[in-house]
Structure formats: structure tokens, C-alpha cells
Design a protein around this motif. Sequence first.
Motif, PDB file in Angstrom:
ATOM      1  N   VAL A  68      46.220  43.689  44.308  1.00  0.00           N
ATOM      2  CA  VAL A  68      45.076  44.145  43.529  1.00  0.00           C
ATOM      3  C   VAL A  68      45.380  45.505  42.919  1.00  0.00           C
ATOM      4  N   LEU A  69      44.934  45.681  41.676  1.00  0.00           N
ATOM      5  CA  LEU A  69      45.021  46.981  41.016  1.00  0.00           C
ATOM      6  C   LEU A  69      43.694  47.686  41.232  1.00  0.00           C
ATOM      7  N   LYS A  70      43.721  48.783  41.988  1.00  0.00           N
ATOM      8  CA  LYS A  70      42.491  49.534  42.207  1.00  0.00           C
ATOM      9  C   LYS A  70      42.786  51.019  42.266  1.00  0.00           C
ATOM     10  N   LYS A  71      41.776  51.790  41.994  1.00  0.00           N
ATOM     11  CA  LYS A  71      41.938  53.236  41.919  1.00  0.00           C
ATOM     12  C   LYS A  71      42.148  53.827  43.314  1.00  0.00           C
ATOM     13  N   PRO A  72      42.967  54.884  43.403  1.00  0.00           N
ATOM     14  CA  PRO A  72      43.234  55.510  44.699  1.00  0.00           C
ATOM     15  C   PRO A  72      41.988  56.189  45.270  1.00  0.00           C
TER      16      PRO A  72
END
Length: 235
Positions: free
Chosen positions: A231-235
Motif C-alpha cells: 500500500v502507498l500511504k503517507k508516513p
Amino acid sequence: MKKIILIEDETSVVSFIKKGLQENGYEVSVAFDGRTGVQLVQANDFDLVILDIMLPEMNGLDVCKEIRKTNQHVPILFLTALGTSENIVLGLESGGDDYLVKPFKFIELVARVKSLLRRSNGVNPQEIAEPEPDNEHVFKFSDLIVNDYTKKVTRAGDEISLTSTEYKLLLYFLNNPEKVISRAEILDAVWGVNYELGTNVVDVYVNYLRKKLDNQDDHKLIHTVIGMGYVLKKP
């Protein structure tokens, strides 16, 4: 006119492919061995490489790896009789962008060529004006900016160089932010492979992408979801 180099040692195959591609409007150069192919790619500005695996002087996998040392952007299409899952995986992991097995229909080869050329776009960022940040071609996610018109990728202001496959993988993540994506979905979307290869090529390329994007542990964008995918998610 797009320039293609065909690295193939079978003269009958060379004649057939060269004639067909020229009739479709492409300029075609030929190398009959791997070492010559590498030298020609390094000395010229080709838009696409079509590459056999079984070659004299240097096999196609090594040719691909050698090309990638100095050229991360030119699309490479493997065209070979070695059609096992293992060979397909080796071709993709060595830096290839697509894989077509002999014997093949010429119409399929032309379709693959057009697809790879569209993906690479052939655009020189220095020759065009970059769209504004709110342009529909620009993707912004956290401190990552991808301009799909110029193919320019930056994170925190630092430009990142990606191969065409790495770029397509990143673009797929950006089109599906915050969504957990399975390996099968990624394999189908990025490589056009809709069957199970029993391969770790997705994991390999995600790791390639992470090394270039996620250089700080506390600012990672691409996360593993154990047993499900990525998944691409914000840190």
C-alpha cells in the motif's frame, strides 16, 4: 520516426521482423551478437530495444543488465523461444520491460512495441515546458511529485531517476493511494501478466522502488501488508 534496435542472431527472424517494423514506419538497426548490441545502444539514442536471450558473445540477460548500467529509460522487449516462467522472471528481473515468446504473431509484436513506446513517451523534459503543479498530469503524494508529462519524479525536491518499469509501478501506486494492492493485481497492471508465475518479480521491483524513494525509515511511502500485498500511504 522511432528508432528501434533488434539484437538477434537468427537471420531469418531478423529479416522478418526488420521488414515488418519498417513497413510500420520504424527505423530499425540490427546487431547479430550481444556485445555489438550493447555497444550500439551505448553509442546511439534508440527508442526501443528488442532483445533475444540466446545470443553469441554475450547472452541477452547480460546485455540487458549492461544496458541498464548506463541507460535506465530505454524500453527493452525480450523476444525469445525461452518461454518458461523462470526465464520470463529472469528477463524482467534483469531490467526488461516486457517479454514475448517465440513463435509469435507479428501483430502482437507491433502491439507490444507501440505499448512500450507510449509508456516511455519519448519526451525530452528539456525540450518542453513543465506543466503547473495543478495540471492533470501531475501527481502529488506527501512530498513526492510525479509529472506524467515530462516523466520527472522528485521527492522532497530531489530528482529521482527510475527505469520505465519502476516508473509504471510507481504510477500504479499513485493511481491507487491508500489501497492495499495484491501482488497479482500489480503483476497484471504493470507487466500485463494475468497468470500465476510463481515469481517474486513484484517484490523485487517494489524493493527497487523503495530504495530510490524511501531513503529514511520514518518517511516510507510504500508499506508491506503481510499476506495481502502493498500500500502507498503517507508516513
